[in-house]
Design a protein around this motif. Structure first.
Motif, PDB file in Angstrom:
ATOM      1  N   ARG A   1     -22.423  42.401  21.079  1.00  0.00           N
ATOM      2  CA  ARG A   1     -22.922  41.130  21.606  1.00  0.00           C
ATOM      3  C   ARG A   1     -23.711  41.325  22.898  1.00  0.00           C
ATOM      4  O   ARG A   1     -24.631  40.567  23.186  1.00  0.00           O
ATOM      5  CB  ARG A   1     -21.763  40.154  21.808  1.00  0.00           C
ATOM      6  N   GLU A   2     -23.373  42.354  23.675  1.00  0.00           N
ATOM      7  CA  GLU A   2     -24.167  42.613  24.890  1.00  0.00           C
ATOM      8  C   GLU A   2     -25.594  43.001  24.514  1.00  0.00           C
ATOM      9  O   GLU A   2     -26.553  42.586  25.160  1.00  0.00           O
ATOM     10  CB  GLU A   2     -23.514  43.721  25.724  1.00  0.00           C
ATOM     11  N   ALA A   3     -25.708  43.802  23.443  1.00  0.00           N
ATOM     12  CA  ALA A   3     -27.047  44.191  22.978  1.00  0.00           C
ATOM     13  C   ALA A   3     -27.793  42.965  22.476  1.00  0.00           C
ATOM     14  O   ALA A   3     -28.981  42.778  22.756  1.00  0.00           O
ATOM     15  CB  ALA A   3     -26.926  45.244  21.878  1.00  0.00           C
ATOM     16  N   GLU A   4     -27.071  42.090  21.771  1.00  0.00           N
ATOM     17  CA  GLU A   4     -27.662  40.901  21.181  1.00  0.00           C
ATOM     18  C   GLU A   4     -28.151  39.930  22.258  1.00  0.00           C
ATOM     19  O   GLU A   4     -29.181  39.280  22.098  1.00  0.00           O
ATOM     20  CB  GLU A   4     -26.571  40.252  20.323  1.00  0.00           C
ATOM     21  N   LEU A   5     -27.410  39.840  23.358  1.00  0.00           N
ATOM     22  CA  LEU A   5     -27.715  38.847  24.396  1.00  0.00           C
ATOM     23  C   LEU A   5     -28.398  39.458  25.617  1.00  0.00           C
ATOM     24  O   LEU A   5     -28.435  38.847  26.670  1.00  0.00           O
ATOM     25  CB  LEU A   5     -26.414  38.148  24.836  1.00  0.00           C
ATOM     26  N   LYS A   6     -28.948  40.673  25.449  1.00  0.00           N
ATOM     27  CA  LYS A   6     -29.474  41.358  26.641  1.00  0.00           C
ATOM     28  C   LYS A   6     -30.703  40.660  27.217  1.00  0.00           C
ATOM     29  O   LYS A   6     -31.045  40.866  28.376  1.00  0.00           O
ATOM     30  CB  LYS A   6     -29.762  42.830  26.325  1.00  0.00           C
ATOM     31  N   ASN A   7     -31.359  39.804  26.424  1.00  0.00           N
ATOM     32  CA  ASN A   7     -32.556  39.121  26.916  1.00  0.00           C
ATOM     33  C   ASN A   7     -32.241  37.934  27.824  1.00  0.00           C
ATOM     34  O   ASN A   7     -33.134  37.389  28.447  1.00  0.00           O
ATOM     35  CB  ASN A   7     -33.429  38.668  25.751  1.00  0.00           C
TER      36      ASN A   7
END
Lengths: 300, 151
Positions: B32-38
């Motif tokens: 989820r960190e990768a998914e929400l990094k933006n």
């Protein structure tokens, strides 16, 4: 903000938490602290034992002066209320017969108590008090056997084993309480309620061996031979052999195991000192004696 | 004897379930960190270019996480000798990151691309005294900015 490029780069893992295996830390801590506690325990246990022996016997008696020992035995369901003065007088007479040969330190006195329970046991506790159970006496035929047990229990008192056991127990309880950080309720209970621990004092195998040797010495002097002790251990090793296969072991052997070894030690002692292991045994003249061939009933 | 057996069983349960849950949780956090990094987070109170910002709404993420018997036991041993309470560090790390992810998820729902003035609050719900396990609450909050109109 739109014209400047910002980003939140991912932070490297393992900085804010340890990536080491949790079981490694667990093992290290358990082992390290375990060894430390064991060492502390060993040292404290040694000093507690060495120092407790030096507590004057009068202090031990004074500690129990406010306590009704008979009442405690009754409260612990070791004995029951009633007048057993004839039995106790008889037991006390045997104790008094042995005492001159036992070399008790000055000021030390022993007091024999009697319980009509079927438990096959006898024990010595604080303040020179001993408790003999009917079950044990019924299992004997001769005064010599009773004297062997009596000598053994008096030797525990002479060698200060009860106060040493109490000292060690209190030290360990205090240490446990200080580690667990409790307000010392268990240690406090033990300190205040030390009278309630009277029957729970455990003696080491070395202490038992020392008491056996003292008892044999007294028997040899008073009766001229150690036939009583010899017969006692012979019987005990027989019963213990039979009992080993049973799940419920008689009380006596839970607190006094290894009868076979003790018998052999006794025979070596006799050989070394030139004591006779056989001689005429005096018939037990115990009041209301009901000899049984080792009662089948067991007490817990 | 029974007391020791109970402790051993609790330790095994605590370690088994605790480490399984922790592993799963970290996998989910990484994904989820990768998914929400933006969605960017900043602790500064203001955007560097406030005149170009729209939105501006409170977003928050909240998580309550409990220790397990094994972690508490190891921490108890560690507290006798001192040092890093590593068994609790991963617990707090997971709590903080999960809270940030929940806050970011809320911001994404709004259509925000950044969160400013981000603050953390951590409190222990149960301190873990007297044979109970400790649990913590992590609250993280901030002001979401982006291409949306605040409600």
């Amino acid at each position: 903000m739109r014209n400047v490029k910002y980003e939140n780069p991912p932070i490297e893992e393992g900085i804010n938490y340890s990536q080491e295996h949790p079981l490694k830390e667990f093992a290290q801590l358990l082992l390290g602290i375990g060894i430390l506690i064991a060492l502390v325990l060993l040292v404290l246990n040694f000093f507690a034992g060495a120092l407790a022996k030096r507590i004057p016997f009068e202090y031990e008696q004074a500690m129990l002066s406010s306590v009704d020992i008979k009442q405690i035995f009754e409260d612990e369901e070791l004995s029951e209320a009633g007048d057993y003065s004839t039995q106790e007088n008889y037991l006390q007479a045997i104790a008094d017969k042995l005492i001159p040969a036992m070399g008790l330190p000055e000021g030390m006195a022993v007091q024999v108590h009697y319980s009509a329970s079927d438990t096959v046991n006898a024990f010595a506790t604080l303040g020179g008090n001993m408790l003999f159970f009917k079950g044990l006496i019924d299992a004997m035929d001769s005064e010599d056997e009773l004297a062997a047990v009596m000598g053994h229990e008096i030797a525990h008192i002479k060698l200060r084993h009860p106060i040493v056991a109490l000292g060690k127990g209190l030290t360990i309880a205090t240490l446990a309480a200080s580690i667990s950080g409790s307000s010392g309720s268990s240690a406090g209970n033990l300190l205040l309620g030390s009278s309630a621990q009277l029957s729970m004092l455990k003696f080491s195998r070395e202490q038992e061996a020392a008491a056996d040797a003292e008892s044999a010495l007294a028997l040899a002097q008073v009766y001229g031979h150690i036939g009583g002790a010899d017969l006692l251990f012979q019987h005990f090793s027989e019963i213990e052999g039979e009992q080993k296969t049973k799940p419920a072991v008689m009380e006596m052997f839970r607190s006094h195991p290894y009868s076979e070894d003790r018998w052999q030690n006794l025979q070596q002692l006799a050989l070394h000192n030139g004591w006779s292991t056989s001689g005429s045994l005096q018939k037990l003249a115990f009041p209301e004696h009901q000899p049984t061939k080792y009662p089948p009933k067991e007490h817990d | 004897m029974w007391e020791i057996a109970i402790v051993v069983v609790l330790l095994c349960l605590g370690y088994g379930f605790g480490s399984y849950r922790e592993k799963k949780h970290y996998q989910s956090i990484y994904a989820r960190e990768a998914e929400l990094k933006n969605i960017l987070v900043f602790d500064t109170a203001r955007s560097p270019a406030p005149e170009s910002e729209t939105g501006g709404q409170l977003v928050l993420g909240n998580v309550v996480i409990s220790s397990d018997y094994f972690k508490t036991f190891v921490a108890g041993l560690r507290m006798l000798v001192g040092g890093r309470l590593t068994s609790y560090e991963s617990l707090l790390d997971r709590g903080r990151r999960e809270a940030v992810l929940r806050m970011k998820a809320e911001a994404r729902e709004l259509g925000a691309d950044s969160i400013f003035n981000v603050k953390f609050e951590t409190s222990s719900i149960s301190k873990g005294g007297n044979d109970t396990l400790g649990s913590i609450e992590v609250l993280v909050y901030g002001t979401a900015l982006g291409n949306f109109q605040a409600a």
